[in-house]
Design a protein around this motif. Structure first.
Motif, mmCIF file in Angstrom:
data_model
loop_
_atom_site.group_PDB
_atom_site.id
_atom_site.type_symbol
_atom_site.label_atom_id
_atom_site.label_comp_id
_atom_site.label_asym_id
_atom_site.label_seq_id
_atom_site.Cartn_x
_atom_site.Cartn_y
_atom_site.Cartn_z
ATOM 1 N N HIS A 1 0.840 -1.212 0.000
ATOM 2 C CA HIS A 1 0.000 0.000 0.000
ATOM 3 C C HIS A 1 0.869 1.254 0.000
ATOM 4 O O HIS A 1 0.579 2.236 -0.686
ATOM 5 N N TYR A 2 1.956 1.214 0.761
ATOM 6 C CA TYR A 2 2.812 2.396 0.906
ATOM 7 C C TYR A 2 3.629 2.665 -0.364
ATOM 8 O O TYR A 2 3.745 3.807 -0.805
ATOM 9 N N LEU A 3 4.204 1.614 -0.932
ATOM 10 C CA LEU A 3 5.187 1.815 -2.006
ATOM 11 C C LEU A 3 4.617 1.760 -3.424
ATOM 12 O O LEU A 3 5.182 2.358 -4.338
ATOM 13 N N CYS A 4 3.522 1.012 -3.594
ATOM 14 C CA CYS A 4 3.159 0.662 -4.975
ATOM 15 C C CYS A 4 2.087 1.587 -5.557
ATOM 16 O O CYS A 4 1.091 1.882 -4.907
ATOM 17 N N ASP A 5 2.315 2.011 -6.808
ATOM 18 C CA ASP A 5 1.296 2.761 -7.534
ATOM 19 C C ASP A 5 0.156 1.817 -7.898
ATOM 20 O O ASP A 5 -1.000 2.191 -7.891
ATOM 21 N N GLU A 6 0.531 0.604 -8.276
ATOM 22 C CA GLU A 6 -0.467 -0.413 -8.597
ATOM 23 C C GLU A 6 -0.047 -1.719 -7.963
ATOM 24 O O GLU A 6 1.157 -2.000 -7.832
ATOM 25 N N ILE A 7 -1.032 -2.536 -7.615
ATOM 26 C CA ILE A 7 -0.680 -3.864 -7.116
ATOM 27 C C ILE A 7 -1.446 -4.928 -7.890
ATOM 28 O O ILE A 7 -2.543 -4.676 -8.397
ATOM 29 N N GLY A 8 -0.831 -6.094 -7.956
ATOM 30 C CA GLY A 8 -1.495 -7.266 -8.506
ATOM 31 C C GLY A 8 -1.596 -8.273 -7.376
ATOM 32 O O GLY A 8 -0.603 -8.546 -6.714
ATOM 33 N N ILE A 9 -2.806 -8.767 -7.137
ATOM 34 C CA ILE A 9 -2.982 -9.750 -6.072
ATOM 35 C C ILE A 9 -2.852 -11.134 -6.679
ATOM 36 O O ILE A 9 -3.579 -11.471 -7.635
ATOM 37 N N VAL A 10 -1.876 -11.908 -6.168
ATOM 38 C CA VAL A 10 -1.601 -13.235 -6.718
ATOM 39 C C VAL A 10 -2.096 -14.288 -5.730
ATOM 40 O O VAL A 10 -1.827 -14.198 -4.538
ATOM 41 N N ASP A 11 -2.823 -15.255 -6.247
ATOM 42 C CA ASP A 11 -3.278 -16.360 -5.406
ATOM 43 C C ASP A 11 -3.262 -17.623 -6.248
ATOM 44 O O ASP A 11 -3.788 -17.639 -7.357
ATOM 45 N N GLN A 12 -2.628 -18.650 -5.722
ATOM 46 C CA GLN A 12 -2.552 -19.947 -6.406
ATOM 47 C C GLN A 12 -2.152 -19.797 -7.873
ATOM 48 O O GLN A 12 -2.747 -20.370 -8.769
ATOM 49 N N GLY A 13 -1.108 -18.978 -8.076
ATOM 50 C CA GLY A 13 -0.524 -18.851 -9.406
ATOM 51 C C GLY A 13 -1.264 -17.929 -10.344
ATOM 52 O O GLY A 13 -0.861 -17.739 -11.491
ATOM 53 N N GLN A 14 -2.385 -17.344 -9.889
ATOM 54 C CA GLN A 14 -3.159 -16.487 -10.787
ATOM 55 C C GLN A 14 -3.223 -15.060 -10.265
ATOM 56 O O GLN A 14 -3.214 -14.843 -9.057
ATOM 57 N N LEU A 15 -3.290 -14.124 -11.209
ATOM 58 C CA LEU A 15 -3.456 -12.715 -10.840
ATOM 59 C C LEU A 15 -4.954 -12.478 -10.721
ATOM 60 O O LEU A 15 -5.669 -12.444 -11.724
ATOM 61 N N ILE A 16 -5.446 -12.339 -9.471
ATOM 62 C CA ILE A 16 -6.909 -12.310 -9.296
ATOM 63 C C ILE A 16 -7.461 -10.883 -9.278
ATOM 64 O O ILE A 16 -8.656 -10.693 -9.376
ATOM 65 N N ALA A 17 -6.595 -9.869 -9.129
ATOM 66 C CA ALA A 17 -7.053 -8.474 -9.194
ATOM 67 C C ALA A 17 -5.846 -7.598 -9.432
ATOM 68 O O ALA A 17 -4.739 -7.920 -9.011
ATOM 69 N N ARG A 18 -6.087 -6.458 -10.105
ATOM 70 C CA ARG A 18 -4.986 -5.541 -10.366
ATOM 71 C C ARG A 18 -5.506 -4.121 -10.502
ATOM 72 O O ARG A 18 -6.431 -3.877 -11.277
ATOM 73 N N ASP A 19 -4.957 -3.201 -9.733
ATOM 74 C CA ASP A 19 -5.354 -1.786 -9.826
ATOM 75 C C ASP A 19 -4.532 -1.008 -8.800
ATOM 76 O O ASP A 19 -3.644 -1.569 -8.148
ATOM 77 N N THR A 20 -4.843 0.276 -8.619
ATOM 78 C CA THR A 20 -4.210 1.004 -7.519
ATOM 79 C C THR A 20 -4.784 0.428 -6.222
ATOM 80 O O THR A 20 -5.927 -0.049 -6.200
#
Ligand SMILES: Nc1ncnc2c1ncn2[C@@H]1O[C@H](COP(=O)(O)OP(=O)(O)OP(=O)(O)O)[C@@H](O)[C@H]1O
Length: 293
Positions: A191-210
């Protein structure tokens, strides 16, 4: 802004295990992008494929719109989770050793200063604290003044002060215009460092945004909590809640009215906690599991 990195349907299997399962995303120049997920989610495997350390089984990685060429390694910096440092060398000697790998390394003194290592130049690398060692590994990753910097769980195991200190260094690196891709399982770090994050779960990117867009989109509202001792009172007020570490917590869409209701029922303001949802709540919401479990 031009995409510095494009990743399409990246997949990696180990025996029968699919470690990374068709991950796609792109990364703009100057951005800090964080892959956030629990242990074993596939973050390190993903970043190692992007770095060129591991070969993907499927998928495509483009750097400035083209397949990575032999010069790619000269243009990126990597801070690995574990880097073996040469025995009996001090910090300055270690930087000199790694500098030999590059055509145009930055001066060692500049690297020492950038990573707050000036006073540790003569220190044996095996006598560094965890935070000092991470700063040295960061300095090594910056030797070639890279366009794109990979940081794989850079603050795992550090105490809170050392983590904050490291974040400030990463902020300075971001301010100098570099693109940063980091993996972490610390939600506050992402939250502090990233402009955007991708949430990874079980090898998949399940969400991506600020971080904020993800929170607003998936878990609008504010959490209110009171001590679990007040649960019978909440029952009489018709407020359903979940239990969390000795607290009863629920999501409210009208915080002001509900606080007034609790006060009328005898609670003091100091008895009530107000909390915005965080990335851990988001992960729980998306997967039904906690990031920390
Ligand atoms: N070399 C390997 N051989 C077999 N399985 C592996 C190998 N490397 C990773 N895995 C498996 O692939 C999955 C993803 O691992 P990976 O290290 O990428 O996760 P991670 O999200 O980085 O976890 P951590 O936060 O613990 O570093 C895990 O199930 C792991 O056990």
């Amino acid at each position: 802004m031009v995409d510095i990195l494009q990743v399409r349907r990246l997949t990696k299997r180990f025996d029968n295990k699919v470690a990374v399962d068709g991950i796609s995303f792109s990364l703009k120049g100057g951005q800090c992008f964080g892959l956030l997920g629990p242990n074993g989610a596939g973050k390190t495997t993903t970043i190692e494929m992007l770095e060129g350390v591991l070969a993907p089984d499927e998928g495509e990685i483009l750097f400035h719109g083209k397949p990575r060429s032999s010069t790619f390694r000269q243009l990126i910096g990597i801070q690995f989770q574990n880097t073996a440092l040469q025995e009996r060398l001090n910090v300055l000697e270690t930087l000199k050793l790694f500098s030999r790998l590059y055509e145009s390394p930055l001066p060692e003194r500049e690297l020492l200063q950038r990573c707050q290592l000036d006073e540790l130049a003569e220190q044996d690398t095996h006598k560094l604290s965890g935070g000092q060692r991470q700063r040295l590994l960061l300095a090594i990753a910056l030797i070639n003044d890279p366009q794109l910097l990979f940081l794989d769980e850079p603050t795992t195991g550090l105490d809170p002060q050392a983590r904050l200190n490291f974040w400030k260094l990463v902020e300075q690196i971001k301010a100098s215009g570099k693109t940063v891709l980091l993996t972490t399982h610390y939600m506050d770090e992402a939250h502090y460092l990233c402009d955007e994050i991708g949430i990874v779960d079980q090898g998949q990117l399940i969400a991506r945004d600020t971080p904020q867009n993800l929170l607003d989109q998936h878990i609008p509202g504010i959490y209110l909590s009171v001590s679990a001792d007040y649960e019978p009172l909440l029952d009489t007020l018709g407020i359903g809640c979940e239990h969390q570490y000795g607290w009863c917590r629920w999501k409210s869409n009208n915080v002001k009215a509900q606080i007034e209701q609790l006060q009328q029922a005898g609670l003091q303001l100091g008895d009530i906690q107000i909390q915005r949802p965080n990335l851990d709540d988001l992960f729980l919401n998306l997967t039904g599991r906690s990031l920390r479990s």
